[in-house]
Design an enzyme around this catalytic site. Structure first.
Site, PDB file in Angstrom:
ATOM      1  N   HIS A 198       0.802  -1.139   0.000  1.00  0.00           N
ATOM      2  CA  HIS A 198       0.107   0.105  -0.043  1.00  0.00           C
ATOM      3  C   HIS A 198       0.975   1.268  -0.061  1.00  0.00           C
ATOM      4  CE1 HIS A 198      -4.197  -1.632   1.091  1.00  0.00           C
ATOM      5  NE2 HIS A 198      -4.121  -1.212  -0.430  1.00  0.00           N
ATOM      6  N   ARG A 223      -9.981   4.860  -2.322  1.00  0.00           N
ATOM      7  CA  ARG A 223      -9.810   3.896  -1.444  1.00  0.00           C
ATOM      8  C   ARG A 223     -10.210   4.582   0.075  1.00  0.00           C
ATOM      9  NH1 ARG A 223      -5.137   2.250  -4.542  1.00  0.00           N
ATOM     10  NH2 ARG A 223      -5.027  -0.007  -4.755  1.00  0.00           N
ATOM     11  N   ARG A 282     -14.841   2.742  -2.963  1.00  0.00           N
ATOM     12  CA  ARG A 282     -14.856   1.601  -2.494  1.00  0.00           C
ATOM     13  C   ARG A 282     -15.215   1.848  -0.881  1.00  0.00           C
ATOM     14  NH1 ARG A 282      -9.321  -1.698  -2.431  1.00  0.00           N
ATOM     15  NH2 ARG A 282      -8.582  -0.268  -1.083  1.00  0.00           N
ATOM     16  N   ASN A 290      -4.518  -6.752  -7.578  1.00  0.00           N
ATOM     17  CA  ASN A 290      -3.450  -6.815  -6.437  1.00  0.00           C
ATOM     18  C   ASN A 290      -3.848  -8.148  -5.501  1.00  0.00           C
ATOM     19  OD1 ASN A 290      -2.431  -4.423  -7.536  1.00  0.00           O
ATOM     20  ND2 ASN A 290      -3.220  -3.167  -5.954  1.00  0.00           N
ATOM     21  N   ASP A 291      -4.905  -8.138  -4.917  1.00  0.00           N
ATOM     22  CA  ASP A 291      -5.277  -9.041  -4.068  1.00  0.00           C
ATOM     23  C   ASP A 291      -5.714 -10.211  -4.743  1.00  0.00           C
ATOM     24  OD1 ASP A 291      -5.260  -8.191  -1.519  1.00  0.00           O
ATOM     25  OD2 ASP A 291      -6.838  -7.000  -1.739  1.00  0.00           O
ATOM     26  N   ARG A 321       1.449 -10.284  -0.788  1.00  0.00           N
ATOM     27  CA  ARG A 321       1.798  -9.264  -1.784  1.00  0.00           C
ATOM     28  C   ARG A 321       2.908  -8.377  -0.923  1.00  0.00           C
ATOM     29  NH1 ARG A 321      -3.919  -5.836  -2.099  1.00  0.00           N
ATOM     30  NH2 ARG A 321      -2.676  -3.808  -2.534  1.00  0.00           N
ATOM     31  N   CYS A 353      -8.929  -2.363 -11.513  1.00  0.00           N
ATOM     32  CA  CYS A 353      -8.365  -1.223 -10.508  1.00  0.00           C
ATOM     33  C   CYS A 353      -6.975  -1.701  -9.837  1.00  0.00           C
ATOM     34  CB  CYS A 353      -9.331  -0.415  -9.676  1.00  0.00           C
ATOM     35  SG  CYS A 353      -9.898  -1.652  -8.521  1.00  0.00           S
TER      36      CYS A 353
HETATM   37  C1  PEP Z   1      -6.568  -4.673  -5.569  1.00  0.00           C
HETATM   38  O1  PEP Z   1      -6.576  -5.494  -4.509  1.00  0.00           O
HETATM   39  O2  PEP Z   1      -6.229  -4.979  -6.519  1.00  0.00           O
HETATM   40  C2  PEP Z   1      -7.151  -3.292  -5.113  1.00  0.00           C
HETATM   41  C3  PEP Z   1      -7.181  -2.314  -6.371  1.00  0.00           C
HETATM   42  O3  PEP Z   1      -7.279  -2.958  -3.905  1.00  0.00           O
HETATM   43  P1  PEP Z   1      -6.216  -2.762  -2.757  1.00  0.00           P
HETATM   44  O4  PEP Z   1      -4.616  -2.523  -3.524  1.00  0.00           O
HETATM   45  O5  PEP Z   1      -6.347  -1.473  -2.192  1.00  0.00           O
HETATM   46  O6  PEP Z   1      -6.212  -3.874  -2.003  1.00  0.00           O
HETATM   47 MG    MG Z   2      -7.615  -5.410  -2.705  1.00  0.00          MG
END
Ligand code: PEP
Ligand code: MG
Length: 578
Positions: free
Chosen positions: A192, A299, A335, A455-456, A466, A503
């Protein structure tokens, strides 16, 4: 009724109401003091020591009065430690000799005392190290409350921030205007803090493992956020090279910003919508500067800050309204609270494994109130412009339906209260849990849009943390499992005419963005500064070519084969964005 079992260690029976107490630890800064600042710091330390001693005397006195002097001996031991020259004088010496702040001096002394304690052969003496922690913790707390205490929200000057881990809650309160660059021991590109640094255009290098140990306070540090190079006390030649790279980066950024007014349209006429990911409302201006056609991900949990308090309905309405005004006429996707995953949240870390624990929507089961207030603000903001509501961490239809039920309940409330709101605010799902991707067709029947959080999604699909640099080479966005999953989501969205975007950070990587277009994605949301490079790549590759490339990639067996093919097929894009 819940039965718990432990080990009885003091006999007796009692009944009463529980008061739950938790520890809170804060960041400890290592600041370099100017020579004329040392004595003031020694004074601050002395005052914290005196306050700690007075508190311990008071505790001891009360304990002697209430349970007898012989039980107060523990605090005699604490007072002895507090006054011991090995702690007190040594800490003062560290402040004076190393020119560091009192908090850091205490930490240094604590480490050497722990090392000493661990050598005792006597178990009783060894265990006294917990008393030492108690004493040091008390002094740190007294230091934190003292005037002049350093804080992330008030940095003394522009700095390169060197941190072990910078939690999102700390990043939220950080005095970013005075951060020149960020260097962290943990993390990778989807960490993050790295995401925020990119959004704000601040160079950052993560995953350095022991930067906090190897960089002395006040040392001159050069950070190259492209190559990942961090040079401590650079030679004049190295500095000149880095300054030249800095200047080149600035010029390139300026050139790319010049493409602001161009559309992200492929040579064969396929328009791709490029939006911005934003953590702080002030970033909307940067999003505009880079030509974002909306905010694809706000976010919202960053509104909590380090106070970890949910803002009121009116405060939120004001933020969402301002975002809409700034981005007019483009949409803003908010979100809902994604807290609990990494200690960002009023409840702190949610479970032994927060990434799989009571996070985001799952907190609804604990209390609907924070979500209810947020949904009220979002629906009300809808009356002012094109806002969209996105639920994160949905794993399937059941949890989604609970959230959708709450939306309906909130609408009924607003209606009954006669408060204006927009009834048809689009509601969507952040597809980031593999199970949600698998049942995307079912989810599509319930919502207006999907936004894929790669990302998740990658983290859970490949079982790779991650934030852990030790496994970052296993985090492969071009892994066949990832591409197949993305293709499946796109098919489900297409079959049901559900609006679709990405995203996650993949959207902001030019090579991967081309691949996403090849897989059928037509909306991408990314760090504002990534928009021009992605736009340049999309304007150079026909969508039909991207589709053929994606089809060939889907036939391959490994991430490295796919990456090699993509690089070979798109040499110009690969070269522009290493
Ligand atoms: C993701 O998980 O790809 C996402 C956009 O949210 P975050 O990076 O805040 O978990
Ligand atoms: Mg996420």
């Amino acid at each position: 009724m819940t039965g718990l079992r432990g080990t009885g260690v003091s006999p007796g029976v009692a009944v009463g109401r529980a008061l739950v107490v938790e520890h809170e630890t804060g960041p400890v800064f290592r600041l370099s003091l100017p020579p004329d600042g040392r004595e003031a710091e020694v004074l601050r330390l002395e005052q914290a020591l005196a306050a700690s001693a007075a508190q311990l005397e008071a505790i001891k006195e009360r304990l002697s009065r209430e349970v007898g002097a012989k039980h107060a001996y523990i605090f005699d031991a604490h007072l002895l430690m507090l006054r011991d020259p090995l702690l007190r004088e040594r800490a003062v010496e560290v402040v004076r000799q190393e020119s560091v702040n009192a908090e850091w001096a205490l930490r240094t002394v604590s480490e050497s005392l722990h090392a000493l304690f661990s050598q005792f052969s006597d178990a009783y003496l060894r265990e006294r190290s917990t008393d030492l922690d108690d004493v040091i913790g008390r002094i740190q707390l007294n230091l934190r409350g003292s005037p002049g205490a350093p804080s992330l929200a008030r940095l003394p000057e522009p700095v390169v921030l060197v941190a072990g881990d910078l939690r999102p809650s700390e990043a939220a309160e950080l005095d970013w205007d005075r951060v020149l660059a960020i260097v962290t021991d943990v993390g990778s590109s989807t960490y993050h803090t790295a995401i925020i640094a990119r959004s704000l255009g601040i160079p950052a290098v993560a995953g350095l493992k022991d930067a906090t140990r190897r960089i002395a306070p006040g040392a001159l540090v050069a950070v190259d956020g492209v190559s990942g190079e961090v040079v401590v006390e650079p030679s004049p030649e190295a500095l000149a090279t880095l300054r030249a790279a800095q200047e080149q980066h600035r010029r390139e950024d300026e050139r790319l910003r010049g493409t602001r007014a161009l559309l992200a349209c492929t040579p064969d006429g396929v328009a791709v919508r490029l939006e911005a990911n934003v953590e702080f409302p002030e970033e909307a201006a940067t999003a505009q500067l880079y030509g974002a056609q909306g905010i694809g991900l706000f976010r919202s949990e960053y509104l909590l800050g380090r106070g970890l308090r949910f803002p009121t309905e009116e405060q939120q309405l004001d933020v969402y309204h301002r975002l809409l005004e700034q981005m007019h006429p483009f949409p803003v996707t908010v979100r809902t609270w994604d807290v609990g995953g990494d200690a960002l949240g009023p409840t702190g870390p949610s479970s032994p494994n927060p990434a799989l624990g009571e996070r985001a929507l799952r907190l609804l089961r604990r209390s609907a109130e924070p979500f209810r207030v947020q949904l009220r603000a979002l629906l009300r903001a809808g009356a002012h412009g094109p806002i969209r509501i996105m639920f994160p961490f949905v794993s399937g239809v059941s949890d989604l339906r609970v959230a959708l039920g709450l939306v309906e309940q909130v609408k009924a409330e607003l209606r009954a209260e006669g408060i204006p709101f927009r009834d048809d605010v689009p509601v969507g799902v952040n597809i980031e849990v593999p199970s949600a991707a698998v049942v995307a067709d079912r989810l599509a029947a319930e919502v207006d849009f999907f936004s894929v959080g790669t990302n998740d999604l990658i983290q859970y699909l490949l079982a790779v943390d991650r934030t852990d640099p030790r496994v970052s080479s296993l985090y492969e966005p071009m892994h066949p499992a990832v591409l197949r999953t993305l293709a499946g989501i796109a098919r489900a969205a297409d079959a049901s005419s559900t609006s679709l975007s990405v995203c996650g950070e993949m959207a902001g990587q030019p090579l991967q963005a081309v691949l996403l277009v090849g897989l059928g994605y037509r909306e991408l949301s990314m760090a504002p500064s990534a928009i021009p490079r992605v736009k340049e790549a999309l304007r150079a590759v026909p969508a039909a070519e991207a589709r053929q490339l994606a089809e060939r990639c889907l036939e391959l067996a490994s991430g490295s084969e796919i990456e090699a093919l993509v690089r070979e097929a798109l040499p110009a894009v690969a070269q522009a964005a290493p």
